[in-house]
Scaffold this active site. Structure first.
Site, PDB file in Angstrom:
ATOM      1  N   CYS A 151       0.806  -1.287   0.291  1.00 31.69           N
ATOM      2  CA  CYS A 151       0.164  -0.158  -0.035  1.00 31.69           C
ATOM      3  C   CYS A 151       0.821   1.290  -0.002  1.00 31.69           C
ATOM      4  O   CYS A 151       1.695   1.509  -1.017  1.00 31.69           O
ATOM      5  CB  CYS A 151      -0.868  -0.147   1.214  1.00 31.69           C
ATOM      6  SG  CYS A 151      -2.205   1.202   0.949  1.00 31.69           S
ATOM      7  N   HIS A 243      -4.563  -5.542  -0.459  1.00 24.75           N
ATOM      8  CA  HIS A 243      -4.296  -6.261   0.793  1.00 24.75           C
ATOM      9  C   HIS A 243      -4.863  -7.563   0.856  1.00 24.75           C
ATOM     10  O   HIS A 243      -6.052  -7.785   1.455  1.00 24.75           O
ATOM     11  CB  HIS A 243      -5.379  -5.369   2.028  1.00 24.75           C
ATOM     12  CG  HIS A 243      -4.389  -3.893   2.327  1.00 24.75           C
ATOM     13  ND1 HIS A 243      -3.252  -3.637   2.924  1.00 24.75           N
ATOM     14  CD2 HIS A 243      -4.712  -2.763   1.855  1.00 24.75           C
ATOM     15  CE1 HIS A 243      -3.304  -2.578   2.802  1.00 24.75           C
ATOM     16  NE2 HIS A 243      -4.227  -1.866   2.102  1.00 24.75           N
ATOM     17  N   GLU A 245      -3.637  -9.622   2.800  1.00 28.46           N
ATOM     18  CA  GLU A 245      -3.771 -10.161   4.266  1.00 28.46           C
ATOM     19  C   GLU A 245      -4.934  -9.938   5.007  1.00 28.46           C
ATOM     20  O   GLU A 245      -4.981 -10.272   6.157  1.00 28.46           O
ATOM     21  CB  GLU A 245      -2.458  -9.577   5.003  1.00 28.46           C
ATOM     22  CG  GLU A 245      -2.525  -8.094   5.339  1.00 28.46           C
ATOM     23  CD  GLU A 245      -2.412  -7.178   4.108  1.00 28.46           C
ATOM     24  OE1 GLU A 245      -2.266  -5.832   4.209  1.00 28.46           O
ATOM     25  OE2 GLU A 245      -1.995  -7.531   2.976  1.00 28.46           O
TER      26      GLU A 245
END
Length: 308
Positions: A151, A243, A245
């Site tokens: 990011c 993302h 995760e």
């Protein structure tokens, strides 16, 4: 095989309950005979949540992976001040499980993950730890360490190494977006034509600002959310703007937080079933995320073995 984690780290207990193989060592020491060592520069305020999410992606593969958590020198100096208090992460957690960059830089590190940070709207040079981040970039470059930038960190690395600007968005890019794989890469081996991934950011980079270089390759992009993933084959960097995760409820919690704060926010795109915030979302990106991170570890391991 195992993720090798400091004894007492909350992520160790949580991942053990999930059935993942976890080995522990004393927080002040090191793991015994890891296959590879991955350091995580955690720039997120809620460090416990980010630790758990990332270590979950790294655990459960064919290698014994030691995780080293660290922060900038200036941050750790504040943490170690007896008068310091933290609104987001317990101070004792930071003092017990985190090292400063100065304490990490002489360790044998095979791979580095740099997280995002809630500073996307600020000019890079206005970020208080910008110069310290540049030191980390220089350290990794000098050692040819593979780096996975997430990011804002991906935008920061592209700015530093390739002078690519970022653009602040009028409204937050928010949801789960389809991405199309554009170039072959070991990082996405076994993915097929594309993937869905959570997106949550206030800024972006533009394709037309990328330098023309055979070493900097767009791997995946999205019609809805723009560039998603780049690979820098010379520097051994990956630039992920989104993302994998994230947990199933991460975007839901962000949405509720912004609503309660009176922020102008729409429900995340493509996330809630039937676009109904009352329905529980499903983390249909998790399997792809694990595959990508395990592919990254395979790349790190191969580079390590080739340099012996």
């Amino acid at each position: 095989m195992s993720a090798l984690l400091p004894k007492g780290l909350p992520a160790a207990e949580a991942l053990s309950r999930e059935g993942l193989d976890i080995e522990t060592f004393e927080p002040s020491g090191r793991a015994r005979d890891p296959d590879i060592v991955v350091a995580i520069l955690n720039l997120m305020p809620d460090k416990l949540a980010t630790e758990l999410q990332l270590i979950r992606m790294l655990a459960g593969g064919p290698r014994r992976v030691e995780i080293v958590l660290f922060a900038t020198d200036s941050y750790m100096a504040r943490v170690r001040d007896p008068a310091y208090s933290s609104a987001n992460t317990p101070v004792e957690h930071l003092r017990t499980f985190y090292r400063s960059f100065s304490e990490v830089r002489d360790l044998e590190i095979d791979g580095l993950i740099i997280t995002g940070a809630p500073v996307e709207k600020e000019p890079f040079e206005a970020v208080p730890y910008w110069e310290e981040l540049l030191e980390v970039f220089a350290w990794a470059e000098a050692r040819s360490t593979g780096v996975f930038n997430i990011c804002w960190a991906a935008q920061a690395a592209l700015r530093h190494f390739h002078q690519v600007p970022k653009y602040v968005l009028e409204r937050k890019k928010f949801g789960v977006y389809e991405h199309r794989i554009e170039s072959d890469s070991e990082l996405l081996a076994g993915f097929g034509e594309g993937f869905r991934i959570p997106v949550s950011r206030h800024s972006e980079i533009h394709r037309e600002d990328l330098p023309e270089s055979p070493d900097l390759v767009v791997i995946a992009d999205s019609e809805g959310s723009g560039l998603g993933l780049l690979e820098d084959r010379r520097l051994r960097h990956h630039y992920m703007f989104n993302h994998f995760e994230y947990d199933a409820d991460t975007l839901a919690r962000e949405y509720q937080r912004d609503v309660e704060a009176g922020q102008p926010i729409d429900p995340p795109v493509g996330y809630f079933p039937n676009d109904d915030p009352a329905q529980a979302p499903v983390a249909d990106w998790v399997e792809a995320g694990r595959r990508m991170y395990q592919n990254w570890l395979a790349i790190i391991a191969r580079n390590k073995n080739s340099e012996k």
